[in-house]
Design an enzyme around this catalytic site. Sequence first.
Site: not given
Length: 258
Positions: A48, A87, A152, A178
């Site tokens: 978000h 990475d 969620e 959520d």
Amino acid sequence: MPAPINPFKKALADGEIQFGCWLGIPTGFTTELMGHAGFDWLVIDGEHGPQDYRATLNALQVLAGTPAHPVVRVPVGDTVIIKQMLDLGAQTLLVPMVESAAQAEQLVRDVTYPPHGVRGVGFALSRAAGFSTIADYGKTADAQICLLVQVENRAGLAALDEILAVEGVHGVFIGPSDLAADMGHMSNPEHPDVQAAIMDAITRIRAAGKAPGILSTRDPMTNAALEAGAQFVAVGADVLLLGTAARGLAAKWQATRG
């Protein structure tokens, strides 16, 4: 030389409570400030928040010089994105919207090197491997990766026991906002039905030997989650802290104009 120890993963394994905060402001300056604020962990939010690949790299570099442990939230549980974040040097990943054991199993493969997983090998270009200077990185990295999955919605809760049975998932984060929306209580995670579902999930996660996590900016909910067994608890967000303080200060002095 082995991969660096993941202190956050170790703390969770030792049963310690870790308090954290969300990072939504994609600048090194505020990230560094938050890193020295006293939190155990900080979420670099790529779901978000406006944290793209380069902003995440910058945040990881900045937080390396602070006591706070970086947790990278990817926008989606995608194999390629996960490979890139690992990475870059992320040792702890938070993956949103996990709804099944099959999803969780794939995520475990994504964060694990072959022959048991599918994480790509590219030590020369990898900040995580010290650009090939950490000689034993490939043999030791898996043990230091901490995989946190977000449950969620109702589908995730229905599959919670199966998700908890997946080896390689180290913690389960319950997303209150959520979940509240999916249960028909948009913007009201403190609704009794939502709270009951959250606390029941936290209890089950802890009983399964995994670390339960949550984001809560209200003390009653935070305390209830801690009592239920929550271990990694985010208690705020940089944008909320700045916005609340700025609006309060502005309102205070605007009111003096009569």
